[in-house]
Design an enzyme around this catalytic site. Sequence first.
Site, PDB file in Angstrom:
ATOM      1  CG  ASP A  67      34.585  45.570  45.297  1.00  0.00           C
ATOM      2  OD1 ASP A  67      34.215  44.579  44.639  1.00  0.00           O
ATOM      3  OD2 ASP A  67      34.619  46.712  44.825  1.00  0.00           O
ATOM      4  CG  ASN A 136      32.113  58.114  43.456  1.00  0.00           C
ATOM      5  OD1 ASN A 136      32.646  57.193  42.842  1.00  0.00           O
ATOM      6  ND2 ASN A 136      31.687  57.975  44.700  1.00  0.00           N
ATOM      7  CG  HIS A 138      33.610  53.911  43.311  1.00  0.00           C
ATOM      8  ND1 HIS A 138      32.340  54.216  43.749  1.00  0.00           N
ATOM      9  CD2 HIS A 138      33.444  52.871  42.443  1.00  0.00           C
ATOM     10  CE1 HIS A 138      31.468  53.404  43.179  1.00  0.00           C
ATOM     11  NE2 HIS A 138      32.110  52.581  42.383  1.00  0.00           N
ATOM     12  CD  GLU A 143      32.431  55.156  47.393  1.00  0.00           C
ATOM     13  OE1 GLU A 143      32.695  55.760  46.337  1.00  0.00           O
ATOM     14  OE2 GLU A 143      31.358  54.537  47.564  1.00  0.00           O
TER      15      GLU A 143
HETATM   16  C1  F6R Z   1      32.841  46.410  41.863  1.00  0.00           C
HETATM   17  C2  F6R Z   1      33.760  47.530  41.630  1.00  0.00           C
HETATM   18  C3  F6R Z   1      33.197  48.909  41.388  1.00  0.00           C
HETATM   19  C4  F6R Z   1      32.436  48.973  40.049  1.00  0.00           C
HETATM   20  C5  F6R Z   1      31.845  50.370  39.865  1.00  0.00           C
HETATM   21  C6  F6R Z   1      31.088  50.496  38.557  1.00  0.00           C
HETATM   22  O1  F6R Z   1      33.570  45.237  42.099  1.00  0.00           O
HETATM   23  O2  F6R Z   1      34.925  47.345  41.670  1.00  0.00           O
HETATM   24  O3  F6R Z   1      34.251  49.826  41.365  1.00  0.00           O
HETATM   25  O4  F6R Z   1      33.309  48.658  39.018  1.00  0.00           O
HETATM   26  O5  F6R Z   1      30.991  50.665  40.922  1.00  0.00           O
HETATM   27  O6  F6R Z   1      29.968  49.673  38.596  1.00  0.00           O
HETATM   28  P1  F6R Z   1      29.076  49.405  37.303  1.00  0.00           P
HETATM   29  O7  F6R Z   1      29.892  48.603  36.378  1.00  0.00           O
HETATM   30  O8  F6R Z   1      27.879  48.639  37.830  1.00  0.00           O
HETATM   31  O9  F6R Z   1      28.717  50.752  36.754  1.00  0.00           O
END
Ligand code: F6R
Length: 239
Positions: A67, A136, A138, A143
């Site tokens: 992303d 959540n 994702h 989302e």
């Molecule tokens: C970012 C991604 C997101 C993160 C998620 C957890 O490339 O794919 O799904 O893996 O938001 O983020 P952290 O590791 O910062 O808790």
Amino acid sequence: MLIIENQNYEAMSKKAAEHIIERVKQNPFLNLGLATGGTPQRMYEYLVEDYRKNGSDYQNVKCYNLDEYVGVSKDNKNSYYHYMKKNLYGHINIKEENTFIPNGMAKCLEHECREYEEKLTLSGGIDLQILGIGENGHIGFNEPGTPFNASTHIVQLDSSTRKANSRYFSTVEEVPTHAITMGLHSIMKSKEILLLVSGENKAEAFKQLTSGKITTDFPASILQNHKNVKVMECLGLNE
Ligand code: F6R
């Protein structure tokens, strides 16, 4: 789904890095899917350390990121392009032309999404996809409510996601409202998935991921239908 418990963040990161190194050794032409965020940061450090010590070879590896924020340019320190350069690509012998991240500054974002999905398809598919998970549920920036058949698309970020990511910005208002993300269908096509979960705040997400109902309300639950998922967790200790 194979659950691999780890004593702490250090141990999880090392094990995840070793897994990637092993796969690169087995297949020097690996298509590697990568995540950003706090969770994989130490894993990337291990990859860089290993490259310096043992010279693992990335010259034919292709990396595809999950992303990117919309409206954030490559040179912005909060872009995922910048994150990848700083944490990995700038330190190993991967070719710039073999690194792929959606362009959140594209004039036509829909076209960018279609093109990114096409690149994934033409690559022959992701061999190993690294994932983190949001509280959540994702994965990527899919989302809650994202259809399971989604390919790469533009997403409006949840307020909880913007709040969680505001730690990298001066204020929550500065966190972009939209992102481009690989879809759940794109992720599910990966041959192997390695999901990292770290920290007490992810304990509930871990429970839903591994034993909850499969529902679009909790996007990561779709991984229960994938044949080759490893979940590396360290939920208690974060150091
Ligand atoms: C970012 C991604 C997101 C993160 C998620 C957890 O490339 O794919 O799904 O893996 O938001 O983020 P952290 O590791 O910062 O808790």
